[in-house]
Design a protein around this motif. Sequence first.
Motif, PDB file in Angstrom:
ATOM      1  N   LEU A  18       0.817  -1.214   0.000  1.00  0.00           N
ATOM      2  CA  LEU A  18       0.000   0.000   0.000  1.00  0.00           C
ATOM      3  C   LEU A  18       0.853   1.268   0.000  1.00  0.00           C
ATOM      4  O   LEU A  18       0.543   2.235  -0.707  1.00  0.00           O
ATOM      5  N   ILE A  19       1.931   1.270   0.747  1.00  0.00           N
ATOM      6  CA  ILE A  19       2.835   2.430   0.759  1.00  0.00           C
ATOM      7  C   ILE A  19       3.453   2.631  -0.619  1.00  0.00           C
ATOM      8  O   ILE A  19       3.554   3.764  -1.104  1.00  0.00           O
ATOM      9  N   ALA A  20       3.846   1.545  -1.263  1.00  0.00           N
ATOM     10  CA  ALA A  20       4.410   1.651  -2.614  1.00  0.00           C
ATOM     11  C   ALA A  20       3.370   2.193  -3.595  1.00  0.00           C
ATOM     12  O   ALA A  20       3.693   3.007  -4.477  1.00  0.00           O
ATOM     13  N   GLY A  21       2.119   1.782  -3.448  1.00  0.00           N
ATOM     14  CA  GLY A  21       1.052   2.290  -4.313  1.00  0.00           C
ATOM     15  C   GLY A  21       0.817   3.777  -4.123  1.00  0.00           C
ATOM     16  O   GLY A  21       0.671   4.527  -5.086  1.00  0.00           O
ATOM     17  N   VAL A  22       0.806   4.218  -2.870  1.00  0.00           N
ATOM     18  CA  VAL A  22       0.628   5.650  -2.592  1.00  0.00           C
ATOM     19  C   VAL A  22       1.812   6.437  -3.134  1.00  0.00           C
ATOM     20  O   VAL A  22       1.647   7.487  -3.760  1.00  0.00           O
ATOM     21  N   ARG A  23       2.994   5.933  -2.908  1.00  0.00           N
ATOM     22  CA  ARG A  23       4.199   6.649  -3.370  1.00  0.00           C
ATOM     23  C   ARG A  23       4.242   6.745  -4.893  1.00  0.00           C
ATOM     24  O   ARG A  23       4.568   7.797  -5.452  1.00  0.00           O
ATOM     25  N   ALA A  24       3.910   5.665  -5.586  1.00  0.00           N
ATOM     26  CA  ALA A  24       3.904   5.684  -7.046  1.00  0.00           C
ATOM     27  C   ALA A  24       2.824   6.630  -7.572  1.00  0.00           C
ATOM     28  O   ALA A  24       3.038   7.338  -8.565  1.00  0.00           O
ATOM     29  N   SER A  25       1.692   6.663  -6.907  1.00  0.00           N
ATOM     30  CA  SER A  25       0.608   7.547  -7.330  1.00  0.00           C
ATOM     31  C   SER A  25       0.937   9.008  -7.052  1.00  0.00           C
ATOM     32  O   SER A  25       0.617   9.890  -7.849  1.00  0.00           O
ATOM     33  N   TRP A  26       1.573   9.273  -5.926  1.00  0.00           N
ATOM     34  CA  TRP A  26       1.841  10.651  -5.519  1.00  0.00           C
ATOM     35  C   TRP A  26       2.777  11.366  -6.485  1.00  0.00           C
ATOM     36  O   TRP A  26       2.716  12.592  -6.622  1.00  0.00           O
ATOM     37  N   ALA A 101     -10.370  13.399 -14.574  1.00  0.00           N
ATOM     38  CA  ALA A 101      -9.671  12.312 -15.267  1.00  0.00           C
ATOM     39  C   ALA A 101      -8.217  12.233 -14.821  1.00  0.00           C
ATOM     40  O   ALA A 101      -7.687  11.147 -14.581  1.00  0.00           O
ATOM     41  N   GLY A 102      -7.561  13.365 -14.699  1.00  0.00           N
ATOM     42  CA  GLY A 102      -6.173  13.378 -14.246  1.00  0.00           C
ATOM     43  C   GLY A 102      -6.023  12.934 -12.815  1.00  0.00           C
ATOM     44  O   GLY A 102      -5.084  12.213 -12.467  1.00  0.00           O
ATOM     45  N   PHE A 103      -6.955  13.344 -11.972  1.00  0.00           N
ATOM     46  CA  PHE A 103      -6.914  12.960 -10.562  1.00  0.00           C
ATOM     47  C   PHE A 103      -7.003  11.450 -10.415  1.00  0.00           C
ATOM     48  O   PHE A 103      -6.169  10.828  -9.759  1.00  0.00           O
ATOM     49  N   PHE A 104      -8.006  10.850 -11.030  1.00  0.00           N
ATOM     50  CA  PHE A 104      -8.181   9.405 -10.888  1.00  0.00           C
ATOM     51  C   PHE A 104      -7.099   8.623 -11.632  1.00  0.00           C
ATOM     52  O   PHE A 104      -6.678   7.562 -11.174  1.00  0.00           O
ATOM     53  N   HIS A 105      -6.646   9.129 -12.767  1.00  0.00           N
ATOM     54  CA  HIS A 105      -5.569   8.452 -13.494  1.00  0.00           C
ATOM     55  C   HIS A 105      -4.287   8.444 -12.666  1.00  0.00           C
ATOM     56  O   HIS A 105      -3.531   7.474 -12.681  1.00  0.00           O
ATOM     57  N   ALA A 106      -4.034   9.508 -11.931  1.00  0.00           N
ATOM     58  CA  ALA A 106      -2.832   9.570 -11.096  1.00  0.00           C
ATOM     59  C   ALA A 106      -2.879   8.529  -9.974  1.00  0.00           C
ATOM     60  O   ALA A 106      -1.835   8.038  -9.543  1.00  0.00           O
ATOM     61  N   TRP A 107      -4.061   8.174  -9.510  1.00  0.00           N
ATOM     62  CA  TRP A 107      -4.190   7.228  -8.407  1.00  0.00           C
ATOM     63  C   TRP A 107      -4.363   5.778  -8.866  1.00  0.00           C
ATOM     64  O   TRP A 107      -4.608   4.892  -8.040  1.00  0.00           O
ATOM     65  N   VAL A 108      -4.208   5.489 -10.149  1.00  0.00           N
ATOM     66  CA  VAL A 108      -4.320   4.115 -10.653  1.00  0.00           C
ATOM     67  C   VAL A 108      -3.308   3.167  -9.990  1.00  0.00           C
ATOM     68  O   VAL A 108      -3.675   2.037  -9.637  1.00  0.00           O
ATOM     69  N   LEU A 110      -2.297   3.149  -6.990  1.00  0.00           N
ATOM     70  CA  LEU A 110      -2.863   2.804  -5.683  1.00  0.00           C
ATOM     71  C   LEU A 110      -3.990   1.785  -5.850  1.00  0.00           C
ATOM     72  O   LEU A 110      -4.121   0.872  -5.037  1.00  0.00           O
ATOM     73  N   GLY A 111      -4.795   1.925  -6.899  1.00  0.00           N
ATOM     74  CA  GLY A 111      -5.857   0.951  -7.156  1.00  0.00           C
ATOM     75  C   GLY A 111      -5.293  -0.449  -7.360  1.00  0.00           C
ATOM     76  O   GLY A 111      -5.813  -1.433  -6.818  1.00  0.00           O
ATOM     77  N   GLY A 112      -4.211  -0.548  -8.123  1.00  0.00           N
ATOM     78  CA  GLY A 112      -3.560  -1.841  -8.312  1.00  0.00           C
ATOM     79  C   GLY A 112      -2.974  -2.374  -7.016  1.00  0.00           C
ATOM     80  O   GLY A 112      -3.038  -3.577  -6.730  1.00  0.00           O
ATOM     81  N   ALA A 113      -2.396  -1.488  -6.219  1.00  0.00           N
ATOM     82  CA  ALA A 113      -1.826  -1.893  -4.932  1.00  0.00           C
ATOM     83  C   ALA A 113      -2.921  -2.397  -3.987  1.00  0.00           C
ATOM     84  O   ALA A 113      -2.703  -3.356  -3.232  1.00  0.00           O
ATOM     85  N   LEU A 114      -4.083  -1.767  -4.029  1.00  0.00           N
ATOM     86  CA  LEU A 114      -5.189  -2.229  -3.193  1.00  0.00           C
ATOM     87  C   LEU A 114      -5.620  -3.636  -3.582  1.00  0.00           C
ATOM     88  O   LEU A 114      -5.897  -4.472  -2.716  1.00  0.00           O
ATOM     89  N   LEU A 115      -5.672  -3.908  -4.881  1.00  0.00           N
ATOM     90  CA  LEU A 115      -6.032  -5.260  -5.325  1.00  0.00           C
ATOM     91  C   LEU A 115      -4.996  -6.290  -4.891  1.00  0.00           C
ATOM     92  O   LEU A 115      -5.338  -7.382  -4.433  1.00  0.00           O
ATOM     93  N   LEU A 116      -3.728  -5.947  -5.023  1.00  0.00           N
ATOM     94  CA  LEU A 116      -2.664  -6.864  -4.611  1.00  0.00           C
ATOM     95  C   LEU A 116      -2.662  -7.052  -3.097  1.00  0.00           C
ATOM     96  O   LEU A 116      -2.492  -8.179  -2.605  1.00  0.00           O
ATOM     97  N   ALA A 117      -2.857  -5.983  -2.364  1.00  0.00           N
ATOM     98  CA  ALA A 117      -2.897  -6.084  -0.904  1.00  0.00           C
ATOM     99  C   ALA A 117      -4.088  -6.934  -0.451  1.00  0.00           C
ATOM    100  O   ALA A 117      -3.996  -7.634   0.566  1.00  0.00           O
ATOM    101  N   ALA A 118      -5.186  -6.892  -1.183  1.00  0.00           N
ATOM    102  CA  ALA A 118      -6.354  -7.698  -0.831  1.00  0.00           C
ATOM    103  C   ALA A 118      -6.025  -9.186  -0.851  1.00  0.00           C
ATOM    104  O   ALA A 118      -6.486  -9.951   0.004  1.00  0.00           O
ATOM    105  N   VAL A 119      -5.207  -9.592  -1.795  1.00  0.00           N
ATOM    106  CA  VAL A 119      -4.794 -10.995  -1.870  1.00  0.00           C
ATOM    107  C   VAL A 119      -3.968 -11.364  -0.643  1.00  0.00           C
ATOM    108  O   VAL A 119      -4.150 -12.426  -0.039  1.00  0.00           O
ATOM    109  N   VAL A 120      -3.061 -10.484  -0.253  1.00  0.00           N
ATOM    110  CA  VAL A 120      -2.229 -10.736   0.926  1.00  0.00           C
ATOM    111  C   VAL A 120      -3.088 -10.744   2.189  1.00  0.00           C
ATOM    112  O   VAL A 120      -2.910 -11.583   3.073  1.00  0.00           O
TER     113      VAL A 120
END
Length: 151
Positions: A18-26, A101-108, A110-120
């Motif tokens: 999750l931290i990596a997802g936030v950092r990549a999105s930020w 569109a830019g706001f949500f595209h920037a947070w993509v 984090l969306g992937g990180a949330l899906l991966l974290a859900a598996v863990v």
Amino acid sequence: MLSYTRRAAMTVVALLILIAGVRASWASAQHVMLAKGRERGTMTVTRCTDDTCTGPYAPLSPGSQPRDRVVIDRSIAEKKGARIPVVVKPGTGEVVRTGAAGFFHAWVPLGGALLLAAVVIAGGLRLTRWAWVTAATGVALLSVAFATLTW
């Protein structure tokens, strides 16, 4: 003891994802969310490769200069001739899409990180309700990003 160690390790792994997802999105989101005082304008897409699109930049904000060529990361919506509202990353020739569109595209990421974290969370921590909530949040974020980019 082994059970507690496993839970602690899986918690750390989920948090790191999750931290990596936030950092990549930020890296992109900061330019969209904190756009006050930055160069704002529109970019007209003239050429796209697999990863990026380029085109001229027309300024909208005072003090911003027109540019012959700026670069934006390619998403699903860029087509030749499209005019995209953008903000320039300071000190570079790179731009980031603005608006919803830019706001949500920037947070993509984090969306992937949330899906991966859900598996863990489901497999490693055996917290299925939290895993479903995390996965649903990731899917919602990715869906909204897709919808706003194609709208």
